[in-house]
Scaffold this motif. Structure first.
Motif, PDB file in Angstrom:
ATOM      1  N   UNK A 122      43.979  34.650  35.083  1.00  0.00           N
ATOM      2  CA  UNK A 122      44.260  33.311  34.545  1.00  0.00           C
ATOM      3  C   UNK A 122      45.759  33.036  34.647  1.00  0.00           C
ATOM      4  N   UNK A 123      46.591  34.040  34.344  1.00  0.00           N
ATOM      5  CA  UNK A 123      48.046  33.866  34.465  1.00  0.00           C
ATOM      6  C   UNK A 123      48.408  33.522  35.910  1.00  0.00           C
ATOM      7  N   UNK A 124      47.754  34.211  36.863  1.00  0.00           N
ATOM      8  CA  UNK A 124      48.090  34.014  38.274  1.00  0.00           C
ATOM      9  C   UNK A 124      47.605  32.662  38.793  1.00  0.00           C
ATOM     10  N   UNK A 125      46.476  32.158  38.270  1.00  0.00           N
ATOM     11  CA  UNK A 125      45.834  31.004  38.918  1.00  0.00           C
ATOM     12  C   UNK A 125      45.479  29.878  37.950  1.00  0.00           C
ATOM     13  N   UNK A 126      46.154  29.786  36.833  1.00  0.00           N
ATOM     14  CA  UNK A 126      45.852  28.790  35.806  1.00  0.00           C
ATOM     15  C   UNK A 126      46.035  27.366  36.344  1.00  0.00           C
ATOM     16  N   UNK A 127      45.159  26.367  36.072  1.00  0.00           N
ATOM     17  CA  UNK A 127      43.884  26.516  35.377  1.00  0.00           C
ATOM     18  C   UNK A 127      42.801  27.029  36.324  1.00  0.00           C
ATOM     19  N   UNK A 128      41.806  27.664  35.750  1.00  0.00           N
ATOM     20  CA  UNK A 128      40.823  28.352  36.587  1.00  0.00           C
ATOM     21  C   UNK A 128      39.457  28.297  35.899  1.00  0.00           C
TER      22      UNK A 128
ATOM     23  N   UNK B 139      36.346  47.629  28.248  1.00  0.00           N
ATOM     24  CA  UNK B 139      36.329  46.256  27.781  1.00  0.00           C
ATOM     25  C   UNK B 139      37.762  45.703  27.691  1.00  0.00           C
ATOM     26  N   UNK B 140      38.680  46.527  27.159  1.00  0.00           N
ATOM     27  CA  UNK B 140      40.082  46.106  27.070  1.00  0.00           C
ATOM     28  C   UNK B 140      40.655  45.872  28.471  1.00  0.00           C
ATOM     29  N   UNK B 141      40.339  46.783  29.401  1.00  0.00           N
ATOM     30  CA  UNK B 141      40.848  46.637  30.773  1.00  0.00           C
ATOM     31  C   UNK B 141      40.291  45.362  31.411  1.00  0.00           C
ATOM     32  N   UNK B 142      39.013  45.074  31.155  1.00  0.00           N
ATOM     33  CA  UNK B 142      38.415  43.854  31.722  1.00  0.00           C
ATOM     34  C   UNK B 142      39.046  42.597  31.132  1.00  0.00           C
ATOM     35  N   UNK B 143      39.307  42.648  29.845  1.00  0.00           N
ATOM     36  CA  UNK B 143      39.925  41.506  29.171  1.00  0.00           C
ATOM     37  C   UNK B 143      41.312  41.250  29.771  1.00  0.00           C
ATOM     38  N   UNK B 144      42.011  42.352  30.001  1.00  0.00           N
ATOM     39  CA  UNK B 144      43.335  42.298  30.583  1.00  0.00           C
ATOM     40  C   UNK B 144      43.259  41.759  32.013  1.00  0.00           C
ATOM     41  N   UNK B 145      42.251  42.248  32.771  1.00  0.00           N
ATOM     42  CA  UNK B 145      42.070  41.787  34.158  1.00  0.00           C
ATOM     43  C   UNK B 145      41.807  40.299  34.223  1.00  0.00           C
ATOM     44  N   UNK B 146      40.970  39.806  33.301  1.00  0.00           N
ATOM     45  CA  UNK B 146      40.668  38.368  33.278  1.00  0.00           C
ATOM     46  C   UNK B 146      41.933  37.576  32.968  1.00  0.00           C
TER      47      UNK B 146
ATOM     48  N   UNK C 244      37.096  36.581  41.427  1.00  0.00           N
ATOM     49  CA  UNK C 244      38.381  37.287  41.589  1.00  0.00           C
ATOM     50  C   UNK C 244      38.350  38.684  40.978  1.00  0.00           C
ATOM     51  N   UNK C 245      37.613  38.865  39.879  1.00  0.00           N
ATOM     52  CA  UNK C 245      37.637  40.157  39.183  1.00  0.00           C
ATOM     53  C   UNK C 245      36.481  41.066  39.589  1.00  0.00           C
ATOM     54  N   UNK C 246      35.453  40.487  40.226  1.00  0.00           N
ATOM     55  CA  UNK C 246      34.278  41.294  40.560  1.00  0.00           C
ATOM     56  C   UNK C 246      33.371  41.540  39.360  1.00  0.00           C
ATOM     57  N   UNK C 247      33.657  40.891  38.228  1.00  0.00           N
ATOM     58  CA  UNK C 247      32.799  41.029  37.042  1.00  0.00           C
ATOM     59  C   UNK C 247      31.689  39.973  37.108  1.00  0.00           C
ATOM     60  N   UNK C 248      30.605  40.212  36.355  1.00  0.00           N
ATOM     61  CA  UNK C 248      29.524  39.223  36.350  1.00  0.00           C
ATOM     62  C   UNK C 248      29.983  37.978  35.604  1.00  0.00           C
ATOM     63  N   UNK C 249      29.329  36.850  35.922  1.00  0.00           N
ATOM     64  CA  UNK C 249      29.696  35.592  35.260  1.00  0.00           C
ATOM     65  C   UNK C 249      29.471  35.697  33.751  1.00  0.00           C
TER      66      UNK C 249
ATOM     67  N   UNK D  93      52.631  43.596  45.594  1.00  0.00           N
ATOM     68  CA  UNK D  93      51.418  44.422  45.474  1.00  0.00           C
ATOM     69  C   UNK D  93      50.198  43.637  44.993  1.00  0.00           C
ATOM     70  N   UNK D  94      50.340  42.319  44.826  1.00  0.00           N
ATOM     71  CA  UNK D  94      49.186  41.518  44.382  1.00  0.00           C
ATOM     72  C   UNK D  94      48.057  41.634  45.393  1.00  0.00           C
ATOM     73  N   UNK D  95      46.896  42.039  44.913  1.00  0.00           N
ATOM     74  CA  UNK D  95      45.737  42.144  45.799  1.00  0.00           C
ATOM     75  C   UNK D  95      45.764  43.375  46.702  1.00  0.00           C
ATOM     76  N   UNK D  96      46.766  44.250  46.540  1.00  0.00           N
ATOM     77  CA  UNK D  96      46.822  45.471  47.355  1.00  0.00           C
ATOM     78  C   UNK D  96      46.353  46.631  46.486  1.00  0.00           C
ATOM     79  N   UNK D  97      45.473  47.470  47.031  1.00  0.00           N
ATOM     80  CA  UNK D  97      44.917  48.563  46.234  1.00  0.00           C
ATOM     81  C   UNK D  97      45.857  49.756  46.115  1.00  0.00           C
ATOM     82  N   UNK D  98      46.516  50.132  47.217  1.00  0.00           N
ATOM     83  CA  UNK D  98      47.331  51.345  47.202  1.00  0.00           C
ATOM     84  C   UNK D  98      48.772  51.006  47.544  1.00  0.00           C
TER      85      UNK D  98
END
Ligand SMILES: [Zn+2]
Length: 411
Positions: free
Chosen positions: A20-26, A9-16, A34-39, A204-209
């Motif tokens: 928002x920091x990257x694409x504000x307002x959103x 939950x903390x990681x998801x909160x951080x991911x969200x 963007x996060x792959x989480x459910x709405x 590394x934005x959007x890069x997995x490895x």
């Protein structure tokens, strides 16, 4: 360590928040995509962040034929974050608002012999106080201070376990700092700070490895694997600078011989220069920064000694980076740190050639090697994001008991 549902939950909160920091307002819909989480999960997490005052509602956007979508943005005035890059040769502190925009800076030079923990701590505290004062922020609005120190650190205990270039062993850094500073404190090292900065704001934005190689007095690699910062079981992953490059080679502060750092770190590059041209005017015997800067100017002017030193350094570095390519098959290698910034494109070009000679073709085929594109100091930026992460983990309705933040109890 097992990941609990609270960690997730903390990681998801951080991911969200990161998106928002990257694409504000959103909108919440964009965040879900963007996060792959459910709405529903995103709506829930955004609700929490709004409740904490980290985000604000900023209006609506039209969606094609549907209901207007609510937009959220980072509440930049909610508080301040501070990131401190403590290196062997300098201390650099920056104060950020919650959009991670720099609001104040402070710098101090450190001489190699000024490495007494009490002295370093006093200078870190002075730099932090300076940025707080410059920005005119009340102390209780500082949500956290992230401090990056070289070497291995115990982030939970706030201890610098081993800093080879300073010969520090088990220095309780955050306890000492807490005697000077009232803010929540977070400790890590530049490898991980640089990597997080690249993941949030850099190449590394959007890069997995991705591998973020830090070239300074010390040398190491930050590893972002599967989109996540890889810490290892004791927060010690990425000590690639102390892998053996030359059997029975140059002695290293870590006690080993022939480490990568002894050839690719600033003192190692100075030694290469001394071996190739003992009387070179490029050599400033007491000054790493001055010597590397002189090499940078020499490269620009086509000085044959500077060119030769960088060529030799790139061959060592290329061989060591080829190991990382063969081992990890990364999509991206970022050359970061002040040495990479100073030697720049000429070093990059030589390194690309040297890696191509050594690495296997298939793992290398999709690996891009670039210089750090972040225009400001990536270490202080990354350290501030650790402070943000810490403040997010330590507040909120479901996470009160799990704060990893260092609270000032003696260790
Ligand atoms: Zn070593």
């Amino acid at each position: 360590m097992k990941r609990t549902s609270r960690d997730i939950r903390t990681a998801n909160r951080y991911g969200v928040l990161r998106h928002v920091v990257a694409a504000s307002p959103v909108s919440r819909q964009e965040l879900a995509a963007a996060t792959g989480l459910s709405l529903a999960t995103v709506a829930n997490l955004v609700g929490e962040l709004l409740g904490l005052g980290m985000l604000v509602e900023v209006g609506f956007e039209d969606s094609d034929g549907g209901r207007p979508r609510g937009l959220v943005a980072v509440n930049s005035s909610k508080g301040a974050l501070i990131g401190v890059d403590v290196a062997e040769t300098y201390i650099h502190a920056e104060l950020f608002d919650l959009t991670l925009t720099v609001r104040a800076r402070a710098d101090a030079e450190v001489r190699p012999e000024e490495n007494d923990p009490a002295e370093v701590v006093a200078r870190i505290a002075a730099a932090v106080s300076s940025v707080v004062q410059q920005a005119g922020v009340a102390a209780d609005r500082v949500l956290g201070v992230g401090v990056s120190v070289p070497g291995q650190v115990d982030r939970e205990g706030g201890v610098s376990v081993f800093a080879p270039n300073w010969d520090w062993h088990d220095v309780p850094l955050l306890r000492l700092l807490a005697e000077h500073l009232p803010h929540p404190l977070h400790l890590d090292n530049p490898l991980r700070a640089c990597t997080v900065a690249e993941q949030w704001f850099g190449a590394a934005r959007g890069r997995d490895d991705a591998v973020v190689v830090n070239l300074g007095t010390g040398v190491g690699a930050g590893l972002a694997l599967g989109g996540t910062l890889h810490r290892g079981v004791s927060n010690s992953a990425g000590e690639w600078g102390h892998t053996t490059l030359v059997l029975d080679g140059r002695p290293c502060h870590c006690g080993n011989q022939g480490c990568v750092e002894g050839y690719a770190g600033a003192p190692g590059i100075m030694r290469t220069l001394r071996e190739l041209s003992p009387d070179s005017p490029l050599l400033h015997p007491d000054g790493q920064t001055a010597t590397i800067e002189a090499l940078g100017r020499g490269l620009a002017e086509g000085d044959p000694v500077a060119v030769k030193v960088v060529h030799t350094t790139a061959r060592y570095l290329g061989a060591a980076l080829a190991d990382l390519v063969n081992l990890l098959n990364p999509e991206l290698i970022v050359l970061s740190g002040w040495v990479a910034a100073t030697l720049g494109e000429p070093l990059l070009a030589e390194v690309r050639e040297a890696v191509a000679v050594r690495a296997l073709r298939r793992p290398l085929a999709n690996t891009e090697i670039v210089l750090c594109p972040i225009p400001s100091n990536p270490v202080s930026l990354g350290a501030a994001t650790f402070a943000l992460e810490g403040s997010l983990a330590s507040v909120g309705p479901k996470n009160r008991r799990t704060s990893p933040r260092w609270r000032g109890t003696p260790v």
